[in-house]
Write a protein that holds these residues in place. Structure first.
Motif, short mmCIF file in Angstrom:
data_model
loop_
_atom_site.label_atom_id
_atom_site.label_comp_id
_atom_site.label_asym_id
_atom_site.label_seq_id
_atom_site.Cartn_x
_atom_site.Cartn_y
_atom_site.Cartn_z
N VAL A 3 29.75 -21.95 -46.65
CA VAL A 3 29.07 -23.05 -45.99
C VAL A 3 28.12 -22.46 -44.95
O VAL A 3 28.56 -21.74 -44.06
N TRP A 4 26.84 -22.76 -45.08
CA TRP A 4 25.83 -22.22 -44.17
C TRP A 4 25.44 -23.27 -43.15
O TRP A 4 25.18 -24.42 -43.49
N VAL A 147 17.81 -19.38 -38.25
CA VAL A 147 18.79 -18.49 -38.88
C VAL A 147 20.05 -19.28 -39.17
O VAL A 147 20.57 -19.97 -38.28
N LEU A 148 20.52 -19.22 -40.40
CA LEU A 148 21.77 -19.86 -40.80
C LEU A 148 22.88 -18.82 -40.80
O LEU A 148 22.66 -17.64 -41.08
N VAL A 149 24.10 -19.26 -40.48
CA VAL A 149 25.25 -18.36 -40.42
C VAL A 149 26.40 -18.93 -41.23
O VAL A 149 26.57 -20.15 -41.31
N GLU A 150 27.16 -18.03 -41.85
CA GLU A 150 28.36 -18.43 -42.58
C GLU A 150 29.55 -18.17 -41.67
O GLU A 150 29.82 -17.03 -41.29
N ALA A 151 30.24 -19.24 -41.28
CA ALA A 151 31.24 -19.14 -40.22
C ALA A 151 32.39 -18.21 -40.56
O ALA A 151 32.97 -17.58 -39.67
N GLY A 154 30.33 -14.44 -40.63
CA GLY A 154 29.21 -14.14 -39.76
C GLY A 154 27.95 -13.70 -40.47
O GLY A 154 26.97 -13.32 -39.82
N ALA A 155 27.95 -13.73 -41.80
CA ALA A 155 26.74 -13.38 -42.54
C ALA A 155 25.62 -14.36 -42.21
O ALA A 155 25.87 -15.53 -41.88
N GLU A 156 24.37 -13.90 -42.32
CA GLU A 156 23.23 -14.73 -41.96
C GLU A 156 22.20 -14.75 -43.09
O GLU A 156 22.13 -13.84 -43.91
N ALA A 234 30.14 -11.67 -33.34
CA ALA A 234 30.05 -13.10 -33.03
C ALA A 234 30.21 -13.91 -34.31
O ALA A 234 29.25 -14.43 -34.87
N ILE A 235 31.46 -14.02 -34.76
CA ILE A 235 31.76 -14.80 -35.96
C ILE A 235 32.24 -16.17 -35.50
O ILE A 235 33.28 -16.29 -34.85
#
Length: 335
Positions: A3-4, A147-151, A154-156, A234-235
């Motif tokens: 989920v982004w 920037v989108l992050v995967e909770a 922490g991937a972006e 920073a996850i």
């Protein structure tokens, strides 16, 4: 399935969601060291400031003392122990914190999750604005993109274009110049600070935080995680504090637009020195005349040095803005 999310949405959920880091009752002292935890001398300096604010307000029958982002309530407790008895009887201490009331906080301290609608007195926001969620924007060959992050890890990845309002804020406060440059859109922090100033009928509000100014913004941003006393990735999964430095210069303008009538933007080192935290070492001959007194004074000097270290806590920014009164002279001289 991944989920982004935007960083702002991810931070909001990770910190303040139903099972968020702060919502479930994590206390700052368990994860990182603030000025409050470094030394009671920090509270002593703010107590001196409270006395000056009280005098500027004409010593009202009720003086609000509001701590936004109160954590475990330690700052208010330490402050109340260091003000004159007459002032202590008139002070109404208010802790603003989304976490449940901390154990050991005196009954006289009001605990609430929003600041009062009307405040006359002193507001302290120590390391609060850095936890106000915000978006990250990166300059790509196609232009600025959120920037989108995967909770979970922490991937972006690159996301949609920022809004016009976000682009306007970036153009003024954090322009992106080369592909790969990043900025953290500080408008939510400006709005949060404006909300504080709007609640201040008369008095002084002080924001103390990791900060940077226009022309000195970090090229790749500042988002960081903290857990159990260590810096961690920073996850935004709720397992750690997620924080980013604050554009206090932008917040200062927002405060002026919200009604602040005077203000000072300085460093913690300068502010605390003005409030009597000098770090001066005791004279060596005191060691011969009064060994215990010398050791006590040396300990105080060490605490002062930590609070004013320009490479550490002393490098924090202080934004002090007033409504209806002048900035206390001890800080006004730093303008």
């Amino acid at each position: 399935m991944a989920v982004w999310e935007t960083w702002r949405d991810a931070m909001e959920r990770a910190l303040y969601g139903a099972d968020g880091f702060y919502r479930r009752g994590e206390r700052p002292r368990e994860h990182f060291r603030t000025s409050v935890h470094a030394s009671p001398r920090f509270a002593a300096a703010l107590a001196r400031l409270l006395v000056d604010v009280d005098a500027a307000l004409g010593r009202p029958d009720r003086l609000d003392l509001v701590d936004i982002g109160a954590g475990g309530g330690e700052l208010l407790v330490n402050l109340l122990e260091r003000v004159p008895d007459d002032l202590a009887r008139r002070v109404v201490p208010i802790a603003v914190e989304v976490a449940p009331r901390a154990d050991g906080v005196p009954a006289c301290v009001e605990w609430r999750d929003e600041p009062p609608a009307h405040i006359t007195g002193l507001v302290i926001a120590n390391e609060w604005l850095d936890n106000v969620p915000l978006d990250v924007v990166e300059l790509t060959p196609a232009g600025p993109r959120k920037v989108l992050v995967e909770a979970g890890c922490g991937a972006e990845r690159s996301g949609p274009e920022p809004s016009r309002d976000d682009l306007d804020w970036l153009d003024r406060w954090w322009p992106l110049r080369e592909n790969g440059d990043r900025a953290e859109v500080g408008s939510p922090r400006c709005a949060a600070w404006s909300g504080v100033i709007e609640r201040l009928d008369r008095g002084l509000a002080v924001a103390i935080d990791y900060a940077h100014r226009a022309g000195e913004r970090p090229v790749y941003g500042t988002i960081t995680g903290y857990r159990d006393g260590s810096t961690v990735p920073a996850i935004p999964d709720g397992s750690c504090d997620v924080t980013a430095h604050v554009a206090l210069d932008a917040c200062a303008v927002a405060g002026e637009q919200a009604g602040a009538t005077a203000g000072v933007l300085t460093t913690q080192r300068a502010a605390l020195r003005a409030l009597g935290i000098t770090g001066a070492r005791p004279p060596l001959d005191l060691a011969h005349r009064d060994p215990r007194g010398y050791l006590a004074a040396l300990s105080v000097a060490g605490e002062d040095a930590e609070l004013t270290d320009p490479g550490g806590l002393g490098g924090f920014g202080w934004l002090a803005q007033s409504v209806g009164i002048a900035i206390p002279s001890v800080l006004a001289d730093l303008a």
